[in-house]
Design a protein around this motif. Structure first.
Motif, mmCIF file in Angstrom:
data_model
loop_
_atom_site.group_PDB
_atom_site.id
_atom_site.type_symbol
_atom_site.label_atom_id
_atom_site.label_comp_id
_atom_site.label_asym_id
_atom_site.label_seq_id
_atom_site.Cartn_x
_atom_site.Cartn_y
_atom_site.Cartn_z
ATOM 1 N N VAL A 149 0.840 -1.189 0.000
ATOM 2 C CA VAL A 149 0.000 0.000 0.000
ATOM 3 C C VAL A 149 0.881 1.248 0.000
ATOM 4 O O VAL A 149 1.833 1.343 0.782
ATOM 5 N N ALA A 151 0.592 5.434 0.322
ATOM 6 C CA ALA A 151 -0.222 6.609 0.612
ATOM 7 C C ALA A 151 0.446 7.830 0.008
ATOM 8 O O ALA A 151 1.607 8.123 0.300
ATOM 9 N N GLY A 173 -4.533 3.748 5.031
ATOM 10 C CA GLY A 173 -3.446 2.915 4.520
ATOM 11 C C GLY A 173 -2.946 1.912 5.535
ATOM 12 O O GLY A 173 -2.707 0.736 5.212
#
Length: 297
Positions: A149, A151, A173
């Motif tokens: 992930v 951000a 996130g």
């Protein structure tokens, strides 16, 4: 009480991806509302269609949608975990923003179709600009259970709204990374004018030196409070190039960002930063709406 997940379908051919993502995020606990749309403008037809015949045509088309989705949904979703609704509606975004009580929903999920020519449909762009709920655009033709992930943060601003949006992005996130046992990273772009850079007047490496210490105090404190300094990638350049590049290097399949919600003529002509970034991303994308728009905020 668990909030529901809303799946919007505008093409039965692309429905599987969004349904699978909804199942994953529901975790067998949250209810999934699937709403499939169909519409055809009959105003341009040379002859007038009687109202009862028009309704019959609509019913027939919606029946085709239900017939196409039924086997797919039955295969992937458990009984009782979902509802399916088909609507004859010209504007799914208008329905979402004005006709649906969104307070009971966690997010809206939709498949984004990726091919050589099209990254997003017109409906995708409308949802990006106007969805009152967090919008998860799931890239089709790929499926991974675990995904890194990334951000995308705007840490250079001293505005309280930017701080709050950064905080919301980080929390989302971290939650995704925890739920799916993946790595979480954050990215901040130190803007460098392409014109000056090409002239050699500004050097990207110099812009990054001590960049963290130069951030507004509140933004530095936010990063430190979540112990993310080692996970923060600071790069110099143009944000719509930096973020896709960092996402690729980190093998991130989900990029989370906030939408500033540009509307009107300006918004339609130039878009916002999030939209420019998305045009180069091949990943899943989670777009958080401007603060004050999301009914959950």
């Amino acid at each position: 009480m668990n909030k529901k997940i809303l799946v919007i379908i505008d093409s039965t051919a692309d429905a599987k991806t969004s349904i699978l993502h909804a199942k994953q995020k529901a975790k067998g606990v949250k209810h999934i509302d699937i709403v499939a749309f169909s519409y055809e403008d009959t105003n341009n037809i040379l002859f007038s269609i009687p109202p009862d015949e028009a309704l019959a045509i609509q019913d027939k088309e919606l029946a085709k949608v239900r017939a196409a989705l039924g086997p797919l949904i039955s295969e992937h979703l458990d009984d009782g975990s979902y509802t399916l609704q088909t609507l004859w509606h010209e504007s799914p975004v208008q329905w979402l923003a004005n006709e649906l009580d969104t307070s009971g929903y966690e997010m809206v999920i939709k498949t984004r179709h990726i091919d050589e020519e099209t990254q997003f449909t017109e409906l995708d762009w409308q949802l990006i600009r106007f969805s009152p709920l967090p919008l998860y655009l799931a890239a089709d033709n790929k499926w991974r259970n675990n995904t890194n992930v990334l951000a995308a943060l705007d840490l250079g601003s001293e505005k309280a709204t930017k701080y709050c949006l950064n905080e919301a992005i980080i929390k989302a996130g971290l939650a995704y990374a925890k739920d799916y046992d993946s790595e979480f990273y954050a990215c901040y772009t130190v803007h460098v004018s392409p014109f000056l850079r090409d002239l050699g007047i500004v050097f990207s490496d110099e812009q990054v030196i001590n960049a963290f210490e130069k951030l507004p105090v509140a933004q530095r404190t936010l990063i430190e409070a979540h112990d993310l300094k080692d996970k923060l990638k600071i790069k110099a350049g143009v944000v719509e190039q930096v973020i896709p590049s960092v996402a690729a290097k980190l093998n991130a399949d989900l990029v989370i960002m906030g939408s500033v919600g540009n509307t009107g003529i300006k918004g339609h002509l130039i878009g916002n930063t999030a939209e420019k970034v998305m045009k180069l991303l091949k990943t899943d994308i989670l777009v958080l709406p401007p603060l004050g728009v999301n009914p959950q905020t």
